[in-house]
Design a protein around this motif. Structure first.
Motif, PDB file in Angstrom:
ATOM      1  N   LEU A 147      -4.218   1.667   7.923  1.00  0.00           N
ATOM      2  CA  LEU A 147      -3.510   0.395   7.939  1.00  0.00           C
ATOM      3  C   LEU A 147      -3.798  -0.364   9.226  1.00  0.00           C
ATOM      4  O   LEU A 147      -4.040  -1.579   9.205  1.00  0.00           O
ATOM      5  CB  LEU A 147      -2.000   0.624   7.778  1.00  0.00           C
ATOM      6  CG  LEU A 147      -1.143  -0.643   7.766  1.00  0.00           C
ATOM      7  CD1 LEU A 147      -1.602  -1.611   6.689  1.00  0.00           C
ATOM      8  CD2 LEU A 147       0.332  -0.293   7.570  1.00  0.00           C
ATOM      9  N   CYS A 201       0.814  -1.214   0.000  1.00  0.00           N
ATOM     10  CA  CYS A 201       0.000   0.000   0.000  1.00  0.00           C
ATOM     11  C   CYS A 201       0.849   1.267   0.000  1.00  0.00           C
ATOM     12  O   CYS A 201       1.924   1.318   0.601  1.00  0.00           O
ATOM     13  CB  CYS A 201      -0.950   0.004   1.198  1.00  0.00           C
ATOM     14  SG  CYS A 201      -0.123  -0.158   2.801  1.00  0.00           S
ATOM     15  N   HIS A 230      -2.663   7.145   7.314  1.00  0.00           N
ATOM     16  CA  HIS A 230      -1.841   6.142   8.011  1.00  0.00           C
ATOM     17  C   HIS A 230      -2.674   5.277   8.949  1.00  0.00           C
ATOM     18  O   HIS A 230      -2.407   4.079   9.106  1.00  0.00           O
ATOM     19  CB  HIS A 230      -0.722   6.839   8.782  1.00  0.00           C
ATOM     20  CG  HIS A 230       0.440   7.209   7.922  1.00  0.00           C
ATOM     21  ND1 HIS A 230       1.616   7.718   8.420  1.00  0.00           N
ATOM     22  CD2 HIS A 230       0.615   7.123   6.583  1.00  0.00           C
ATOM     23  CE1 HIS A 230       2.448   7.942   7.419  1.00  0.00           C
ATOM     24  NE2 HIS A 230       1.872   7.596   6.302  1.00  0.00           N
ATOM     25  N   SER A 239       4.375  -1.106   3.252  1.00  0.00           N
ATOM     26  CA  SER A 239       3.759   0.209   3.090  1.00  0.00           C
ATOM     27  C   SER A 239       4.370   0.986   1.926  1.00  0.00           C
ATOM     28  O   SER A 239       3.820   2.010   1.515  1.00  0.00           O
ATOM     29  CB  SER A 239       3.883   1.028   4.378  1.00  0.00           C
ATOM     30  OG  SER A 239       5.201   1.528   4.530  1.00  0.00           O
ATOM     31  N   VAL A 249       7.452  -0.567   7.971  1.00  0.00           N
ATOM     32  CA  VAL A 249       6.412  -0.449   8.991  1.00  0.00           C
ATOM     33  C   VAL A 249       7.059  -0.041  10.308  1.00  0.00           C
ATOM     34  O   VAL A 249       8.160  -0.491  10.632  1.00  0.00           O
ATOM     35  CB  VAL A 249       5.655  -1.790   9.163  1.00  0.00           C
ATOM     36  CG1 VAL A 249       4.676  -1.715  10.313  1.00  0.00           C
ATOM     37  CG2 VAL A 249       4.924  -2.166   7.878  1.00  0.00           C
ATOM     38  N   VAL A 262       4.905   3.245   8.355  1.00  0.00           N
ATOM     39  CA  VAL A 262       3.558   3.521   8.864  1.00  0.00           C
ATOM     40  C   VAL A 262       3.389   2.795  10.195  1.00  0.00           C
ATOM     41  O   VAL A 262       3.714   1.611  10.295  1.00  0.00           O
ATOM     42  CB  VAL A 262       2.490   3.048   7.859  1.00  0.00           C
ATOM     43  CG1 VAL A 262       1.097   3.279   8.404  1.00  0.00           C
ATOM     44  CG2 VAL A 262       2.678   3.755   6.521  1.00  0.00           C
TER      45      VAL A 262
END
Length: 437
Positions: free
Chosen positions: A96, A86, A93, A116, A139, A121
Protein backbone atom coordinates in the motif's frame (compact mmCIF):
# COMPACT_ATOMS: atom_id res chain seq x y z
CA UNK A 1 -21.95 1.98 -42.84
CA UNK A 2 -21.84 -1.53 -41.44
CA UNK A 3 -18.50 -2.62 -39.98
CA UNK A 4 -17.07 0.89 -39.65
CA UNK A 5 -15.29 1.49 -36.31
CA UNK A 6 -16.34 5.07 -35.69
CA UNK A 7 -15.10 5.12 -32.08
CA UNK A 8 -11.51 4.32 -33.04
CA UNK A 9 -11.65 7.15 -35.56
CA UNK A 10 -12.31 9.70 -32.82
CA UNK A 11 -9.50 12.03 -31.67
CA UNK A 12 -7.31 10.62 -28.90
CA UNK A 13 -8.46 13.26 -26.43
CA UNK A 14 -12.08 12.15 -26.90
CA UNK A 15 -11.22 8.46 -26.56
CA UNK A 16 -9.35 9.14 -23.33
CA UNK A 17 -12.40 11.04 -22.11
CA UNK A 18 -14.56 7.97 -22.87
CA UNK A 19 -12.15 5.72 -20.95
CA UNK A 20 -12.38 8.00 -17.91
CA UNK A 21 -15.99 6.85 -17.41
CA UNK A 22 -15.00 3.16 -17.23
CA UNK A 23 -13.80 1.21 -14.19
CA UNK A 24 -10.02 1.11 -14.20
CA UNK A 25 -9.92 -2.64 -14.90
CA UNK A 26 -12.06 -2.17 -18.03
CA UNK A 27 -10.07 0.86 -19.16
CA UNK A 28 -6.82 -1.13 -18.98
CA UNK A 29 -8.37 -4.03 -20.91
CA UNK A 30 -9.09 -1.73 -23.87
CA UNK A 31 -5.37 -1.95 -24.68
CA UNK A 32 -6.18 -5.30 -26.32
CA UNK A 33 -8.65 -3.78 -28.80
CA UNK A 34 -6.11 -2.55 -31.33
CA UNK A 35 -2.75 -0.87 -31.68
CA UNK A 36 -4.36 2.60 -31.52
CA UNK A 37 -5.91 1.79 -28.11
CA UNK A 38 -2.87 0.08 -26.60
CA UNK A 39 -1.58 2.97 -24.53
CA UNK A 40 -4.58 5.30 -24.34
CA UNK A 41 -5.44 4.33 -20.76
CA UNK A 42 -2.02 5.55 -19.59
CA UNK A 43 -3.15 9.13 -20.25
CA UNK A 44 -5.98 8.91 -17.71
CA UNK A 45 -5.79 11.25 -14.73
CA UNK A 46 -8.20 9.33 -12.49
CA UNK A 47 -7.80 5.84 -11.05
CA UNK A 48 -10.46 3.94 -9.07
CA UNK A 49 -9.45 0.38 -8.21
CA UNK A 50 -10.32 -2.60 -6.02
CA UNK A 51 -7.48 -4.92 -5.02
CA UNK A 52 -8.09 -8.19 -3.16
CA UNK A 53 -5.05 -10.17 -2.03
CA UNK A 54 -6.78 -11.66 1.02
CA UNK A 55 -9.89 -13.40 -0.23
CA UNK A 56 -10.36 -16.04 -2.88
CA UNK A 57 -13.21 -14.06 -4.40
CA UNK A 58 -11.24 -11.71 -6.67
CA UNK A 59 -13.76 -11.30 -9.45
CA UNK A 60 -13.64 -7.52 -9.46
CA UNK A 61 -10.05 -7.19 -8.26
CA UNK A 62 -7.57 -5.44 -10.54
CA UNK A 63 -5.00 -8.22 -10.17
CA UNK A 64 -1.87 -8.92 -8.15
CA UNK A 65 0.05 -6.31 -6.17
CA UNK A 66 2.93 -6.54 -8.62
CA UNK A 67 0.73 -5.99 -11.68
CA UNK A 68 -1.01 -3.06 -9.97
CA UNK A 69 2.37 -1.44 -9.27
CA UNK A 70 3.19 -1.81 -12.95
CA UNK A 71 -0.13 -0.22 -13.92
CA UNK A 72 0.51 2.76 -11.65
CA UNK A 73 4.01 3.25 -13.02
CA UNK A 74 2.69 3.15 -16.59
CA UNK A 75 0.58 6.30 -16.27
CA UNK A 76 2.15 9.05 -18.37
CA UNK A 77 1.30 12.06 -16.21
CA UNK A 78 -0.06 13.03 -12.79
CA UNK A 79 -3.00 11.10 -11.38
CA UNK A 80 -5.36 13.74 -10.03
CA UNK A 81 -7.90 11.35 -8.48
CA UNK A 82 -6.81 8.10 -6.81
CA UNK A 83 -9.27 5.80 -5.05
CA UNK A 84 -8.33 2.35 -3.77
CA UNK A 85 -10.26 -0.27 -1.81
CA UNK A 86 -8.04 -3.17 -0.89
CA UNK A 87 -7.81 -6.39 1.10
CA UNK A 88 -4.14 -6.95 1.94
CA UNK A 89 -2.87 -9.89 3.95
CA UNK A 90 -0.17 -9.21 6.54
CA UNK A 91 2.66 -10.08 4.17
CA UNK A 92 1.46 -7.50 1.61
CA UNK A 93 0.95 -4.46 3.88
CA UNK A 94 4.05 -2.74 2.49
CA UNK A 95 2.50 -2.68 -0.99
CA UNK A 96 0.00 0.00 0.00
CA UNK A 97 2.83 2.40 0.81
CA UNK A 98 4.52 1.46 -2.47
CA UNK A 99 1.34 2.27 -4.43
CA UNK A 100 1.00 5.64 -2.73
CA UNK A 101 4.65 6.52 -3.20
CA UNK A 102 4.24 6.05 -6.97
CA UNK A 103 1.20 8.33 -6.96
CA UNK A 104 2.92 10.94 -4.78
CA UNK A 105 6.02 11.01 -7.00
CA UNK A 106 3.94 11.78 -10.07
CA UNK A 107 2.64 14.94 -8.34
CA UNK A 108 -0.57 16.82 -9.01
CA UNK A 109 -2.79 14.67 -6.73
CA UNK A 110 -6.13 16.38 -5.96
CA UNK A 111 -8.18 13.64 -4.28
CA UNK A 112 -6.97 10.58 -2.37
CA UNK A 113 -9.26 7.85 -1.00
CA UNK A 114 -7.94 4.66 0.59
CA UNK A 115 -9.94 1.99 2.40
CA UNK A 116 -7.94 -1.06 3.50
CA UNK A 117 -11.17 -2.87 4.53
CA UNK A 118 -9.21 -4.83 7.13
CA UNK A 119 -7.05 -4.19 10.15
CA UNK A 120 -5.34 -0.77 9.85
CA UNK A 121 -2.49 -0.85 7.32
CA UNK A 122 0.45 1.51 8.03
CA UNK A 123 0.81 4.49 5.69
CA UNK A 124 3.05 7.56 5.81
CA UNK A 125 1.77 10.74 4.18
CA UNK A 126 4.12 13.42 2.81
CA UNK A 127 3.23 17.09 2.44
CA UNK A 128 1.15 17.53 -0.72
CA UNK A 129 0.56 21.04 -1.98
CA UNK A 130 -2.17 20.11 -4.50
CA UNK A 131 -4.32 17.76 -2.37
CA UNK A 132 -7.89 18.99 -1.83
CA UNK A 133 -9.76 15.87 -0.67
CA UNK A 134 -8.38 13.20 1.71
CA UNK A 135 -10.42 10.14 2.72
CA UNK A 136 -8.66 7.41 4.70
CA UNK A 137 -10.44 4.38 6.18
CA UNK A 138 -8.88 1.58 8.23
CA UNK A 139 -5.40 3.04 7.86
CA UNK A 140 -2.61 3.47 10.41
CA UNK A 141 -1.40 7.00 9.67
CA UNK A 142 1.97 8.54 10.42
CA UNK A 143 3.52 11.82 9.28
CA UNK A 144 7.21 12.59 8.66
CA UNK A 145 9.05 14.94 11.00
CA UNK A 146 9.24 17.59 8.25
CA UNK A 147 5.50 17.50 7.49
CA UNK A 148 4.20 20.93 6.43
CA UNK A 149 0.54 20.11 5.84
CA UNK A 150 -1.81 20.24 2.86
CA UNK A 151 -2.14 23.85 1.78
CA UNK A 152 -5.16 23.27 -0.49
CA UNK A 153 -7.01 20.61 1.55
CA UNK A 154 -10.76 21.24 1.79
CA UNK A 155 -12.20 17.89 2.94
CA UNK A 156 -10.59 15.67 5.60
CA UNK A 157 -12.22 12.32 6.37
CA UNK A 158 -10.49 9.96 8.80
CA UNK A 159 -12.68 6.93 9.44
CA UNK A 160 -11.59 4.14 11.82
CA UNK A 161 -7.96 5.21 11.57
CA UNK A 162 -5.08 4.91 13.99
CA UNK A 163 -3.17 8.14 14.46
CA UNK A 164 -1.37 10.04 17.20
CA UNK A 165 -2.70 13.25 18.72
CA UNK A 166 0.39 15.01 17.41
CA UNK A 167 -0.22 13.88 13.83
CA UNK A 168 -3.93 14.65 13.69
CA UNK A 169 -3.14 18.10 15.10
CA UNK A 170 -0.46 18.58 12.43
CA UNK A 171 -2.94 17.57 9.74
CA UNK A 172 -5.48 20.11 10.91
CA UNK A 173 -3.06 22.94 11.64
CA UNK A 174 -1.37 22.49 8.27
CA UNK A 175 -4.67 22.68 6.35
CA UNK A 176 -6.00 26.21 6.79
CA UNK A 177 -8.57 25.87 3.97
CA UNK A 178 -10.47 22.98 5.58
CA UNK A 179 -14.22 23.26 5.12
CA UNK A 180 -15.26 19.74 6.16
CA UNK A 181 -13.79 17.43 8.81
CA UNK A 182 -14.95 13.92 9.69
CA UNK A 183 -13.15 12.19 12.55
CA UNK A 184 -13.76 8.63 13.66
CA UNK A 185 -10.56 7.61 15.40
CA UNK A 186 -10.21 3.89 16.02
CA UNK A 187 -7.19 4.41 18.24
CA UNK A 188 -5.07 7.37 19.36
CA UNK A 189 -1.50 6.11 19.45
CA UNK A 190 1.55 7.68 21.05
CA UNK A 191 3.89 9.33 18.53
CA UNK A 192 7.00 7.29 17.86
CA UNK A 193 9.25 10.30 18.30
CA UNK A 194 7.90 11.15 21.77
CA UNK A 195 10.52 11.25 24.48
CA UNK A 196 10.33 8.43 26.97
CA UNK A 197 8.11 9.35 29.85
CA UNK A 198 7.03 12.65 28.27
CA UNK A 199 3.36 13.38 28.82
CA UNK A 200 1.57 13.89 25.53
CA UNK A 201 -1.36 16.22 25.01
CA UNK A 202 -4.63 14.32 24.68
CA UNK A 203 -6.54 17.27 23.25
CA UNK A 204 -7.11 17.94 19.55
CA UNK A 205 -7.89 21.62 18.96
CA UNK A 206 -9.68 22.92 15.90
CA UNK A 207 -8.70 26.39 14.74
CA UNK A 208 -10.24 26.37 11.28
CA UNK A 209 -11.40 29.72 9.91
CA UNK A 210 -13.30 28.18 6.95
CA UNK A 211 -14.69 25.03 8.60
CA UNK A 212 -18.36 24.55 7.68
CA UNK A 213 -19.16 20.92 8.57
CA UNK A 214 -17.85 18.75 11.42
CA UNK A 215 -18.59 15.06 11.98
CA UNK A 216 -17.19 13.58 15.16
CA UNK A 217 -17.60 10.19 16.79
CA UNK A 218 -17.16 10.06 20.55
CA UNK A 219 -15.65 6.69 21.46
CA UNK A 220 -14.02 5.19 24.50
CA UNK A 221 -10.57 5.76 23.06
CA UNK A 222 -11.07 9.41 22.10
CA UNK A 223 -13.76 10.82 24.37
CA UNK A 224 -13.33 14.44 25.47
CA UNK A 225 -10.31 14.92 23.20
CA UNK A 226 -11.74 17.40 20.73
CA UNK A 227 -12.09 21.10 21.38
CA UNK A 228 -13.08 23.86 18.96
CA UNK A 229 -10.90 26.92 19.53
CA UNK A 230 -12.22 28.94 16.60
CA UNK A 231 -14.59 28.02 13.77
CA UNK A 232 -16.67 31.11 12.91
CA UNK A 233 -18.07 29.53 9.72
CA UNK A 234 -19.19 26.24 11.31
CA UNK A 235 -22.85 25.57 10.48
CA UNK A 236 -23.28 21.79 10.58
CA UNK A 237 -22.26 19.32 13.30
CA UNK A 238 -22.83 15.55 13.45
CA UNK A 239 -22.18 13.88 16.82
CA UNK A 240 -22.17 10.11 17.26
CA UNK A 241 -21.21 8.03 20.28
CA UNK A 242 -20.67 4.31 20.74
CA UNK A 243 -20.53 3.30 24.43
CA UNK A 244 -19.90 -0.33 25.39
CA UNK A 245 -20.39 -0.22 29.16
CA UNK A 246 -22.16 1.81 31.85
CA UNK A 247 -18.86 3.40 32.89
CA UNK A 248 -18.11 4.64 29.40
CA UNK A 249 -21.73 5.67 28.86
CA UNK A 250 -21.35 8.09 31.77
CA UNK A 251 -18.01 9.39 30.50
CA UNK A 252 -19.27 9.92 26.97
CA UNK A 253 -22.35 11.71 28.27
CA UNK A 254 -20.18 14.11 30.28
CA UNK A 255 -17.92 14.63 27.25
CA UNK A 256 -20.94 15.54 25.13
CA UNK A 257 -22.13 18.12 27.64
CA UNK A 258 -18.65 19.67 27.74
CA UNK A 259 -18.61 19.84 23.95
CA UNK A 260 -21.96 21.63 23.58
CA UNK A 261 -20.61 25.21 24.08
CA UNK A 262 -18.13 24.65 21.23
CA UNK A 263 -20.93 24.23 18.69
CA UNK A 264 -23.54 26.60 20.12
CA UNK A 265 -23.50 28.80 17.01
CA UNK A 266 -24.35 26.10 14.43
CA UNK A 267 -27.57 26.00 12.37
CA UNK A 268 -27.81 22.21 11.77
CA UNK A 269 -27.19 19.50 14.39
CA UNK A 270 -27.31 15.73 13.90
CA UNK A 271 -27.21 13.35 16.88
CA UNK A 272 -27.53 9.63 17.15
CA UNK A 273 -30.34 9.10 19.65
CA UNK A 274 -27.99 7.15 21.91
CA UNK A 275 -26.65 10.53 23.00
CA UNK A 276 -29.74 10.91 25.19
CA UNK A 277 -29.07 7.57 26.87
CA UNK A 278 -25.50 8.60 27.65
CA UNK A 279 -26.70 11.90 29.09
CA UNK A 280 -29.33 10.12 31.19
CA UNK A 281 -26.53 8.20 32.93
CA UNK A 282 -24.61 11.37 33.84
CA UNK A 283 -27.10 12.63 36.41
CA UNK A 284 -30.60 11.55 37.35
CA UNK A 285 -31.53 15.22 37.81
CA UNK A 286 -32.06 16.43 34.26
CA UNK A 287 -31.54 20.20 33.86
CA UNK A 288 -34.33 22.32 32.45
CA UNK A 289 -32.06 23.42 29.58
CA UNK A 290 -28.54 22.72 28.33
CA UNK A 291 -25.58 24.76 29.64
CA UNK A 292 -25.79 26.78 26.42
CA UNK A 293 -28.63 27.81 24.12
CA UNK A 294 -28.48 27.03 20.40
CA UNK A 295 -29.98 30.30 19.20
CA UNK A 296 -28.86 29.82 15.59
CA UNK A 297 -30.07 26.23 15.28
CA UNK A 298 -32.75 25.70 12.64
CA UNK A 299 -32.63 21.94 12.02
CA UNK A 300 -32.23 19.06 14.50
CA UNK A 301 -31.81 15.53 13.12
CA UNK A 302 -31.95 12.43 15.33
CA UNK A 303 -30.74 9.14 13.85
CA UNK A 304 -30.64 5.57 15.14
CA UNK A 305 -31.68 2.16 13.76
CA UNK A 306 -33.50 1.23 16.96
CA UNK A 307 -33.80 2.93 20.30
CA UNK A 308 -35.90 2.47 23.42
CA UNK A 309 -36.66 5.81 25.03
CA UNK A 310 -37.43 5.74 28.75
CA UNK A 311 -38.44 8.60 30.99
CA UNK A 312 -34.86 9.80 31.56
CA UNK A 313 -33.92 9.91 27.87
CA UNK A 314 -37.21 11.61 26.99
CA UNK A 315 -36.49 14.34 29.55
CA UNK A 316 -33.12 14.94 27.89
CA UNK A 317 -34.84 15.16 24.52
CA UNK A 318 -37.12 17.83 26.02
CA UNK A 319 -34.08 19.57 27.50
CA UNK A 320 -32.62 19.88 23.99
CA UNK A 321 -35.88 21.27 22.63
CA UNK A 322 -35.95 23.95 25.33
CA UNK A 323 -32.36 24.89 24.47
CA UNK A 324 -33.16 25.42 20.79
CA UNK A 325 -35.58 28.36 20.86
CA UNK A 326 -35.76 28.95 17.09
CA UNK A 327 -35.84 25.36 15.79
CA UNK A 328 -37.80 25.11 12.53
CA UNK A 329 -37.24 21.51 11.35
CA UNK A 330 -37.07 18.24 13.29
CA UNK A 331 -36.04 15.01 11.54
CA UNK A 332 -36.23 11.50 12.98
CA UNK A 333 -34.41 8.82 11.00
CA UNK A 334 -35.07 5.47 12.62
CA UNK A 335 -36.36 1.99 12.11
CA UNK A 336 -38.04 1.90 15.46
CA UNK A 337 -38.32 4.47 18.24
CA UNK A 338 -40.06 2.86 21.17
CA UNK A 339 -41.32 4.72 24.20
CA UNK A 340 -41.21 2.41 27.20
CA UNK A 341 -42.30 3.04 30.74
CA UNK A 342 -39.58 2.11 33.22
CA UNK A 343 -41.91 0.22 35.55
CA UNK A 344 -44.13 -1.98 33.41
CA UNK A 345 -42.77 -1.70 29.85
CA UNK A 346 -45.94 0.03 28.66
CA UNK A 347 -46.07 2.85 26.13
CA UNK A 348 -45.36 6.45 27.05
CA UNK A 349 -48.30 8.58 28.08
CA UNK A 350 -46.76 11.94 27.16
CA UNK A 351 -49.96 13.05 25.49
CA UNK A 352 -50.53 16.37 27.18
CA UNK A 353 -49.90 20.02 26.56
CA UNK A 354 -46.68 21.24 28.16
CA UNK A 355 -45.17 24.70 28.52
CA UNK A 356 -41.60 25.94 28.26
CA UNK A 357 -40.83 25.08 24.64
CA UNK A 358 -40.26 28.33 22.78
CA UNK A 359 -39.61 26.52 19.48
CA UNK A 360 -42.85 24.54 19.78
CA UNK A 361 -44.72 27.73 20.59
CA UNK A 362 -43.35 29.90 17.78
CA UNK A 363 -41.06 28.33 15.16
CA UNK A 364 -41.29 24.52 14.61
CA UNK A 365 -43.11 24.12 11.30
CA UNK A 366 -41.97 20.81 9.84
CA UNK A 367 -41.32 17.34 11.25
CA UNK A 368 -39.99 14.54 9.04
CA UNK A 369 -39.99 10.91 10.16
CA UNK A 370 -38.15 8.21 8.19
CA UNK A 371 -38.98 4.61 9.04
CA UNK A 372 -38.39 1.43 7.06
CA UNK A 373 -41.61 -0.30 7.94
CA UNK A 374 -44.98 1.30 8.23
CA UNK A 375 -46.05 -1.27 10.80
CA UNK A 376 -43.37 0.16 13.10
CA UNK A 377 -45.20 3.47 13.00
CA UNK A 378 -47.33 2.38 15.95
CA UNK A 379 -44.19 2.60 18.07
CA UNK A 380 -43.79 6.24 16.99
CA UNK A 381 -47.33 7.33 17.79
CA UNK A 382 -46.39 8.64 21.24
CA UNK A 383 -43.88 11.03 19.62
CA UNK A 384 -46.46 12.17 17.05
CA UNK A 385 -48.91 12.78 19.90
CA UNK A 386 -46.38 14.89 21.73
CA UNK A 387 -45.55 17.02 18.67
CA UNK A 388 -49.13 17.60 17.55
CA UNK A 389 -50.23 18.55 21.05
CA UNK A 390 -47.42 21.04 21.62
CA UNK A 391 -46.39 22.56 18.27
CA UNK A 392 -48.54 25.67 17.86
CA UNK A 393 -47.38 26.69 14.36
CA UNK A 394 -46.73 23.23 12.92
CA UNK A 395 -47.59 22.91 9.24
CA UNK A 396 -46.50 19.40 8.27
CA UNK A 397 -45.56 16.00 9.66
CA UNK A 398 -44.18 13.94 6.78
CA UNK A 399 -43.84 10.21 7.43
CA UNK A 400 -41.60 8.53 4.84
CA UNK A 401 -41.53 4.74 4.89
CA UNK A 402 -40.23 1.88 2.74
CA UNK A 403 -41.97 -1.47 2.81
CA UNK A 404 -44.39 -3.66 0.92
CA UNK A 405 -47.47 -2.72 2.91
CA UNK A 406 -49.61 -0.58 0.60
CA UNK A 407 -52.38 0.28 3.01
CA UNK A 408 -52.01 2.23 6.21
CA UNK A 409 -53.49 0.41 9.15
CA UNK A 410 -56.98 1.78 9.83
CA UNK A 411 -56.40 2.08 13.58
CA UNK A 412 -53.32 4.26 12.99
CA UNK A 413 -55.34 6.58 10.79
CA UNK A 414 -58.15 6.59 13.31
CA UNK A 415 -55.76 7.44 16.14
CA UNK A 416 -54.19 10.27 14.12
CA UNK A 417 -57.61 11.76 13.44
CA UNK A 418 -58.47 11.74 17.13
CA UNK A 419 -55.30 13.53 18.32
CA UNK A 420 -55.88 17.09 19.50
CA UNK A 421 -53.77 19.50 17.45
CA UNK A 422 -52.29 22.70 18.78
CA UNK A 423 -51.99 24.00 15.20
CA UNK A 424 -55.05 24.10 12.97
CA UNK A 425 -52.74 24.14 9.92
CA UNK A 426 -50.96 20.87 10.81
CA UNK A 427 -51.18 18.10 8.21
CA UNK A 428 -49.87 14.52 8.40
CA UNK A 429 -48.64 13.14 5.06
CA UNK A 430 -47.49 9.57 4.31
CA UNK A 431 -44.88 9.02 1.58
CA UNK A 432 -43.96 5.56 0.28
CA UNK A 433 -40.34 5.90 -0.85
CA UNK A 434 -40.85 3.03 -3.31
CA UNK A 435 -43.33 5.17 -5.21
CA UNK A 436 -40.96 8.14 -5.47
CA UNK A 437 -39.26 8.65 -8.82
Amino acid sequence: MAGVDRISALPEEMKVSILSYLPTTDAVRTSALSRSWRHLWTFLTGLHAYLDLYSRHRRHSIGSAESFSHILSSFRGPIHHFSLRCFLDDSKHSYLQRFLDIIFQKGGLWALSVDSMHLPVPVQLPSLRSLKDLHLEWVDISLPSDFHGFEQLINLNLHYVCISHRDVQLLIDGSKKLMSIELSIQHFKSPEDAAAGEEQSSLVCLNCPLLNCLRFEFKEENQAKLRIVSSPCLEIAHITMIPSSVEWTVRLGAATLNFMPDIAHISHLTLNIEVFECLAFVDEEVPHTLPVHFRQLRCLKLIDPMFYMNEGTFKWFCCFLRSMPFLENLELQCVCLLGLDEEDGGPFEYKKKEDGYLCLDQTLRRVTIFTRKLRDLQDLMWMIHFILLNANVLELIEITYSNDIKKIKPRILEELCEIDKASADAHVVFVDINDMS
